[in-house]
Enzyme design. Structure first.
Site, PDB file in Angstrom:
ATOM      1  N   PRO A 100       0.523  -1.328   0.030  1.00  0.00           N
ATOM      2  CA  PRO A 100      -0.142  -0.069  -0.063  1.00  0.00           C
ATOM      3  C   PRO A 100       0.665   1.400   0.027  1.00  0.00           C
ATOM      4  CG  PRO A 100       0.050  -1.127   2.383  1.00  0.00           C
ATOM      5  CD  PRO A 100       0.775  -2.403   1.113  1.00  0.00           C
ATOM      6  N   ASP A 149      -9.785   0.548 -25.182  1.00  0.00           N
ATOM      7  CA  ASP A 149      -9.801   0.343 -22.997  1.00  0.00           C
ATOM      8  C   ASP A 149      -9.932   2.567 -22.983  1.00  0.00           C
ATOM      9  OD1 ASP A 149      -9.406  -2.179 -24.175  1.00  0.00           O
ATOM     10  OD2 ASP A 149      -7.247  -1.987 -22.288  1.00  0.00           O
ATOM     11  N   GLU A 199       2.963  -7.552   8.098  1.00  0.00           N
ATOM     12  CA  GLU A 199       3.285  -5.825   8.129  1.00  0.00           C
ATOM     13  C   GLU A 199       3.587  -5.768   7.149  1.00  0.00           C
ATOM     14  OE1 GLU A 199       1.043  -3.966   9.917  1.00  0.00           O
ATOM     15  OE2 GLU A 199       0.476  -5.455  10.231  1.00  0.00           O
ATOM     16  N   ARG A 237      -2.813  -9.443 -20.063  1.00  0.00           N
ATOM     17  CA  ARG A 237      -4.286  -8.977 -21.250  1.00  0.00           C
ATOM     18  C   ARG A 237      -4.026  -8.341 -22.692  1.00  0.00           C
ATOM     19  NH1 ARG A 237      -6.503  -4.574 -21.649  1.00  0.00           N
ATOM     20  NH2 ARG A 237      -8.523  -5.137 -22.263  1.00  0.00           N
TER      21      ARG A 237
END
Ligand code: JBK
Length: 261
Positions: A88, A172, A115, A157
């Site tokens: 994160p 896209d 963590e 993809r």
């Protein structure tokens, strides 16, 4: 492309046998190898974590299993893989990053639980190969495995031969270029009336220019409503008079800095 994944939950990657990515693997376009991190531990408990120096909650992943695993996977390869650690606290993973990864011959993903991984692992491999700490979004996951699934699908993809002609990478929503940074508008299929809801008549008109304009209007309205921060970027790429009318009608107001140059 070769993809290696080192994780304490190899079973987590079963979805990579399915659908588009599963087919790409069976066609030999994607060589995905999943490894159990605990195979590089040496104690009876197969320990991969320990308490954090300095105190605090949770556990930190020990450096030794990771380094032994990564060294083994890399082996004596002349050109090492790009190492990707989902966290994160990483840089945002975007379509641009996916396009960059799709050019690589070899990716190595190192998803952590707890963590995170002892920072010295990143110091060591950051000096030895190209290391990216990346985040797929601002929310809390139980570990990096789901982020790896997301990234492998987004990158896979894009590889030559993976998508058919019907789906194709060019239009896209976030592909830099063509539909650049405009959200896709609504889509409809048969029947023409469903539970009293009609398909917008313009889509049945056969007037292709009018349909294209209507779709752009809807895309602009949706982008202004849901992702107003993207509209400033659109303005730089050029908006026509009709675009500006649609945005005005959608109550979108440009900031003075959007009007520069
Ligand atoms: C998150 O890539 N991420 O975004 C990520 C990886 C590992 C744990 C997390 O909570 N958000």
């Amino acid at each position: 492309m070769r993809v290696d994944i080192i994780s304490i939950f190899p079973e987590y990657f079963a979805p990579l046998d399915v659908s588009l990515i599963g087919k790409a693997r069976r066609k030999g376009l994607l060589d995905i190898r999943v490894h159990q991190l605990r195979d590089w531990t040496h104690d009876v408990h197969r320990t991969v974590d320990d308490t954090p120096y300095g105190g605090g909650p949770g556990m930190v992943m020990k450096p030794e299993p990771w380094s032994e695993a990564i060294d083994t996977v890399i082996g004596s390869a002349e050109t090492p893989p790009r190492l990707i650690v989902p966290t994160p606290s990483g840089r945002p993973f975007t379509q641009e990053v996916a396009l960059e990864y799709a050019k690589e011959p070899w990716l190595l993903f190192a998803p952590a639980r707890y963590e995170g991984i002892d920072a010295r692992v990143m110091a060591e491999y950051g000096a030895r190969l190209r290391l990216d700490e990346v985040s797929i979004g601002d929310y809390v996951l139980a570990g990096g495995e789901a982020a790896v699934l997301v990234m492998v699908e987004a990158v896979g993809r894009l590889l030559p031969g993976v998508l058919g002609n019907a789906e194709s990478v060019a239009d896209d929503s976030f592909a830099p270029g063509a539909m650049a940074s405009l959200l896709e508008g609504p889509v409809y299929t048969k029947p023409p009336v469903w539970r009293g809801h009609e398909v917008p008549p313009i889509l049945l008109s056969g007037n292709h220019a009018a349909i294209a304009r209507w779709r752009r209007d809807e895309a602009l309205r949706r982008t202004a409503a849901r992702r107003p921060e993207l509209v400033a970027g659109l303005a730089r790429k050029g908006l026509d008079k009709r675009d500006l009318e649609v945005l005005d009608d959608a109550s979108f107001r440009f900031m003075p800095e959007d009007m520069a140059d």
